[in-house]
Design a protein around this motif. Structure first.
Motif, PDB file in Angstrom:
ATOM      1  N   ILE A 175      19.365 -11.731  37.770  1.00 40.62           N
ATOM      2  CA  ILE A 175      20.609 -10.980  37.882  1.00 40.62           C
ATOM      3  C   ILE A 175      20.426  -9.599  37.266  1.00 40.62           C
ATOM      4  CG2 ILE A 175      22.037 -13.062  37.826  1.00 40.62           C
ATOM      5  CD1 ILE A 175      22.755 -12.374  34.925  1.00 40.62           C
ATOM      6  N   PRO A 176      21.156  -8.596  37.764  1.00 46.33           N
ATOM      7  CA  PRO A 176      21.030  -7.258  37.189  1.00 46.33           C
ATOM      8  C   PRO A 176      21.717  -7.165  35.834  1.00 46.33           C
ATOM      9  CG  PRO A 176      22.718  -7.263  38.869  1.00 46.33           C
ATOM     10  CD  PRO A 176      22.076  -8.624  38.924  1.00 46.33           C
ATOM     11  N   TYR A 177      21.186  -6.328  34.987  1.00 44.51           N
ATOM     12  CA  TYR A 177      21.780  -6.085  33.675  1.00 44.51           C
ATOM     13  C   TYR A 177      22.928  -5.103  33.817  1.00 44.51           C
ATOM     14  CZ  TYR A 177      22.030  -4.080  28.902  1.00 44.51           C
ATOM     15  OH  TYR A 177      22.438  -3.620  27.667  1.00 44.51           O
ATOM     16  N   GLU A 178      24.052  -5.412  33.191  1.00 42.22           N
ATOM     17  CA  GLU A 178      25.209  -4.524  33.171  1.00 42.22           C
ATOM     18  C   GLU A 178      25.359  -3.958  31.764  1.00 42.22           C
ATOM     19  OE1 GLU A 178      28.448  -6.952  34.417  1.00 42.22           O
ATOM     20  OE2 GLU A 178      27.501  -7.498  36.325  1.00 42.22           O
ATOM     21  N   LEU A 179      25.388  -2.643  31.645  1.00 42.10           N
ATOM     22  CA  LEU A 179      25.452  -2.016  30.335  1.00 42.10           C
ATOM     23  C   LEU A 179      26.735  -2.388  29.603  1.00 42.10           C
ATOM     24  CD1 LEU A 179      23.148  -0.251  31.557  1.00 42.10           C
ATOM     25  CD2 LEU A 179      24.136   1.684  30.298  1.00 42.10           C
ATOM     26  N   PRO A 180      26.625  -2.907  28.389  1.00 42.74           N
ATOM     27  CA  PRO A 180      27.833  -3.129  27.590  1.00 42.74           C
ATOM     28  C   PRO A 180      28.286  -1.818  26.954  1.00 42.74           C
ATOM     29  CG  PRO A 180      25.918  -3.731  26.310  1.00 42.74           C
ATOM     30  CD  PRO A 180      25.403  -3.331  27.672  1.00 42.74           C
TER      31      PRO A 180
ATOM     32  N   GLY B 298      22.954  -9.592  22.392  1.00 41.18           N
ATOM     33  CA  GLY B 298      22.651 -10.943  22.842  1.00 41.18           C
ATOM     34  C   GLY B 298      23.895 -11.669  23.327  1.00 41.18           C
ATOM     35  N   HIS B 299      25.034 -11.433  22.669  1.00 39.61           N
ATOM     36  CA  HIS B 299      26.286 -12.030  23.124  1.00 39.61           C
ATOM     37  C   HIS B 299      26.666 -11.485  24.498  1.00 39.61           C
ATOM     38  CE1 HIS B 299      27.162 -14.469  19.729  1.00 39.61           C
ATOM     39  NE2 HIS B 299      27.323 -13.470  18.877  1.00 39.61           N
ATOM     40  N   HIS B 300      26.363 -10.216  24.746  1.00 40.03           N
ATOM     41  CA  HIS B 300      26.653  -9.656  26.068  1.00 40.03           C
ATOM     42  C   HIS B 300      25.799 -10.335  27.139  1.00 40.03           C
ATOM     43  CE1 HIS B 300      27.729  -6.832  29.181  1.00 40.03           C
ATOM     44  NE2 HIS B 300      26.451  -6.535  29.367  1.00 40.03           N
ATOM     45  N   ILE B 301      24.550 -10.600  26.819  1.00 41.36           N
ATOM     46  CA  ILE B 301      23.683 -11.307  27.763  1.00 41.36           C
ATOM     47  C   ILE B 301      24.258 -12.693  28.045  1.00 41.36           C
ATOM     48  CG2 ILE B 301      21.372 -12.229  28.155  1.00 41.36           C
ATOM     49  CD1 ILE B 301      21.643  -9.129  28.222  1.00 41.36           C
ATOM     50  N   GLN B 302      24.732 -13.374  27.011  1.00 37.34           N
ATOM     51  CA  GLN B 302      25.364 -14.683  27.206  1.00 37.34           C
ATOM     52  C   GLN B 302      26.592 -14.573  28.096  1.00 37.34           C
ATOM     53  OE1 GLN B 302      25.949 -15.392  23.018  1.00 37.34           O
ATOM     54  NE2 GLN B 302      24.345 -16.953  22.946  1.00 37.34           N
ATOM     55  N   ASN B 303      27.345 -13.504  27.921  1.00 34.51           N
ATOM     56  CA  ASN B 303      28.530 -13.289  28.740  1.00 34.51           C
ATOM     57  C   ASN B 303      28.139 -13.101  30.197  1.00 34.51           C
ATOM     58  OD1 ASN B 303      31.305 -13.006  29.155  1.00 34.51           O
ATOM     59  ND2 ASN B 303      31.319 -10.833  28.689  1.00 34.51           N
ATOM     60  N   GLN B 304      27.099 -12.323  30.438  1.00 34.87           N
ATOM     61  CA  GLN B 304      26.635 -12.102  31.796  1.00 34.87           C
ATOM     62  C   GLN B 304      26.112 -13.381  32.441  1.00 34.87           C
ATOM     63  OE1 GLN B 304      24.461  -7.843  31.785  1.00 34.87           O
ATOM     64  NE2 GLN B 304      24.682  -8.881  33.735  1.00 34.87           N
ATOM     65  N   LEU B 305      25.424 -14.187  31.664  1.00 31.44           N
ATOM     66  CA  LEU B 305      24.834 -15.418  32.189  1.00 31.44           C
ATOM     67  C   LEU B 305      25.858 -16.533  32.360  1.00 31.44           C
ATOM     68  CD1 LEU B 305      21.517 -15.502  30.115  1.00 31.44           C
ATOM     69  CD2 LEU B 305      21.744 -15.042  32.568  1.00 31.44           C
ATOM     70  N   GLY B 306      27.074 -16.327  31.857  1.00 24.92           N
ATOM     71  CA  GLY B 306      28.110 -17.335  31.969  1.00 24.92           C
ATOM     72  C   GLY B 306      28.065 -18.384  30.878  1.00 24.92           C
TER      73      GLY B 306
ATOM     74  N   MET C 166      28.994 -18.216  27.718  1.00 28.26           N
ATOM     75  CA  MET C 166      30.196 -18.267  26.890  1.00 28.26           C
ATOM     76  C   MET C 166      31.289 -19.122  27.508  1.00 28.26           C
ATOM     77  SD  MET C 166      30.702 -14.486  25.291  1.00 28.26           S
ATOM     78  CE  MET C 166      29.636 -13.912  23.961  1.00 28.26           C
ATOM     79  N   ASP C 167      31.420 -19.034  28.831  1.00 29.47           N
ATOM     80  CA  ASP C 167      32.479 -19.784  29.500  1.00 29.47           C
ATOM     81  C   ASP C 167      32.098 -21.231  29.745  1.00 29.47           C
ATOM     82  OD1 ASP C 167      34.138 -17.570  29.627  1.00 29.47           O
ATOM     83  OD2 ASP C 167      33.331 -16.916  31.559  1.00 29.47           O
ATOM     84  N   ALA C 168      30.815 -21.541  29.620  1.00 30.21           N
ATOM     85  CA  ALA C 168      30.340 -22.879  29.964  1.00 30.21           C
ATOM     86  C   ALA C 168      30.306 -23.837  28.782  1.00 30.21           C
ATOM     87  CB  ALA C 168      28.949 -22.788  30.585  1.00 30.21           C
ATOM     88  N   VAL C 169      30.470 -23.323  27.568  1.00 34.02           N
ATOM     89  CA  VAL C 169      30.318 -24.178  26.396  1.00 34.02           C
ATOM     90  C   VAL C 169      31.631 -24.261  25.623  1.00 34.02           C
ATOM     91  CG1 VAL C 169      27.882 -23.574  26.216  1.00 34.02           C
ATOM     92  CG2 VAL C 169      29.559 -22.290  24.863  1.00 34.02           C
ATOM     93  N   ASN C 170      31.696 -25.223  24.735  1.00 35.89           N
ATOM     94  CA  ASN C 170      32.877 -25.414  23.890  1.00 35.89           C
ATOM     95  C   ASN C 170      32.679 -24.646  22.588  1.00 35.89           C
ATOM     96  OD1 ASN C 170      35.047 -26.294  22.384  1.00 35.89           O
ATOM     97  ND2 ASN C 170      34.256 -28.363  22.082  1.00 35.89           N
ATOM     98  N   ARG C 171      33.415 -23.553  22.426  1.00 38.71           N
ATOM     99  CA  ARG C 171      33.244 -22.706  21.251  1.00 38.71           C
ATOM    100  C   ARG C 171      34.228 -23.043  20.136  1.00 38.71           C
ATOM    101  NH1 ARG C 171      33.487 -19.020  25.424  1.00 38.71           N
ATOM    102  NH2 ARG C 171      35.321 -17.988  24.573  1.00 38.71           N
ATOM    103  N   THR C 172      34.988 -24.104  20.297  1.00 39.39           N
ATOM    104  CA  THR C 172      36.016 -24.415  19.302  1.00 39.39           C
ATOM    105  C   THR C 172      35.522 -25.333  18.196  1.00 39.39           C
ATOM    106  OG1 THR C 172      36.830 -26.306  20.585  1.00 39.39           O
ATOM    107  CG2 THR C 172      37.816 -24.147  21.051  1.00 39.39           C
ATOM    108  N   GLY C 173      34.420 -26.024  18.411  1.00 33.57           N
ATOM    109  CA  GLY C 173      33.925 -26.950  17.409  1.00 33.57           C
ATOM    110  C   GLY C 173      33.163 -26.259  16.296  1.00 33.57           C
ATOM    111  N   THR C 174      32.894 -26.996  15.233  1.00 35.98           N
ATOM    112  CA  THR C 174      32.114 -26.473  14.106  1.00 35.98           C
ATOM    113  C   THR C 174      31.058 -27.505  13.711  1.00 35.98           C
ATOM    114  OG1 THR C 174      33.647 -27.389  12.459  1.00 35.98           O
ATOM    115  CG2 THR C 174      34.073 -25.135  13.238  1.00 35.98           C
TER     116      THR C 174
END
Length: 303
Positions: free
Chosen positions: A111-116, A179-187, A189-197
């Motif tokens: 996928i192409p990189y999108e500048l944050p 790195g978080h932006h790369i995760q956002n581009q790769l999807g 962030m939306d694919a995992v459960n970020r509410t747990g600890t």
């Protein structure tokens, strides 16, 4: 790391919030900003969307626009400026990260990189994730796809958190947020459960992966070049790599809890221990691939 003094870092890559910047609620709503400050004040790499309760969606990306009063870093011209001034160092780092991911993301993920966006601010800032203060620390806001950073954090990193300091420690912070932006581009962030600890939670895995991506960039940074073919950075020395490892350890959940409360509570971790953060940075640095950085593919005892 040391920047090549001849590298061209001119342009408008990084923005600096001016006095006219609005500081009210941004598009998408503030959500849990009080909780955000309480949580991220002690942690590097805060993801503001994680605790925004307003249901921020992709539509906010188009609605958000930089506020009035922003300025570009027009006085940052070359690598020599980056070696001398922290703001210029941020611009040079962003350019190197762009060059790295513009090649790596298509090659390894197709996928192409999108500048944050990348914005420096002082004291407070308005974002699509809500209003934030410097107490939040550096963070990435997914809805406006922008990294926000108050450079005073670097003094906090060494003064309060006990990091060794040095340029590569600073650059690691920026690379982690990208790195978080790369995760956002790769999807991711939306694919995992970020509410747990906890040490094996998805939230921790997400942060460790961003550390791994930072290590990938440090490995390949010497190969990133400006339009004239000049390398942005010189190869890191072992001492400089130790600076990044020291920064990673300083923002480990266990180190922060021990430092500020005298108690370590693994079940509350959201970013990982010092050892975890160092290990995954080293994995990225040694392996240099997105596959090697798949923190979600390993068992808990391998984290």
């Amino acid at each position: 790391m040391t920047f090549n003094k001849d590298a061209d870092i001119s342009g408008n890559r990084v923005r600096r919030a001016g006095a006219g910047r609005a500081t009210g609620v941004a598009v998408g709503g503030v959500g849990g900003i009080g909780l955000l400050i309480l949580l991220v004040v002690q942690l590097l790499g805060g993801n503001a969307q994680d605790i925004d309760l307003s249901g921020l969606t992709g539509t906010n990306q188009a609605e958000y626009a930089p506020g009035e009063g922003e300025e570009s870093l027009v006085d940052c011209l070359d690598g020599a400026d980056a070696n001398e001034r922290v703001e210029c160092r941020m611009q040079a780092t962003a350019l190197s990260l762009d060059a790295f991911w513009e090649t790596t993301l298509p090659d390894q993920a197709g996928i192409p990189y999108e500048l944050p966006g990348f914005e420096l601010f002082t004291a407070q800032v308005s974002t699509a994730c809500g209003a934030a203060t410097s107490a939040v620390g550096p963070f990435y806001c997914p809805p406006d796809r922008t990294v926000y950073l108050d450079t005073s954090f670097f003094a906090e990193l060494s003064g309060k958190f006990g990091a060794e300091g040095g340029p590569l420690g600073e650059l690691y912070v920026v690379a982690h947020e990208f790195g978080h932006h790369i995760q956002n581009q790769l999807g991711t962030m939306d694919a995992v459960n970020r509410t747990g600890t906890g040490p094996t939670s998805d939230a921790v895995r997400l942060e460790l992966q961003a550390d791994c991506y930072a290590g990938m960039w440090v490995r390949g940074a010497v190969e990133t070049k400006d339009a004239n073919g000049n390398s942005y950075l010189l190869a890191p020395t072992q001492q400089e790599v130790e600076q990044a490892l020291s920064a990673a350890a300083a923002v480990g959940d266990d180190h922060i809890q021990e430092t500020f409360s005298g108690q370590v509570q693994p079940d509350t971790w959201t970013h990982g221990s010092s050892v975890q953060r160092q290990n995954w940075f080293v994995t990225g640095y040694n392996e240099g691939t997105l596959t090697a950085c798949d923190t979600f593919a390993v068992s808990g005892d391998q984290l």
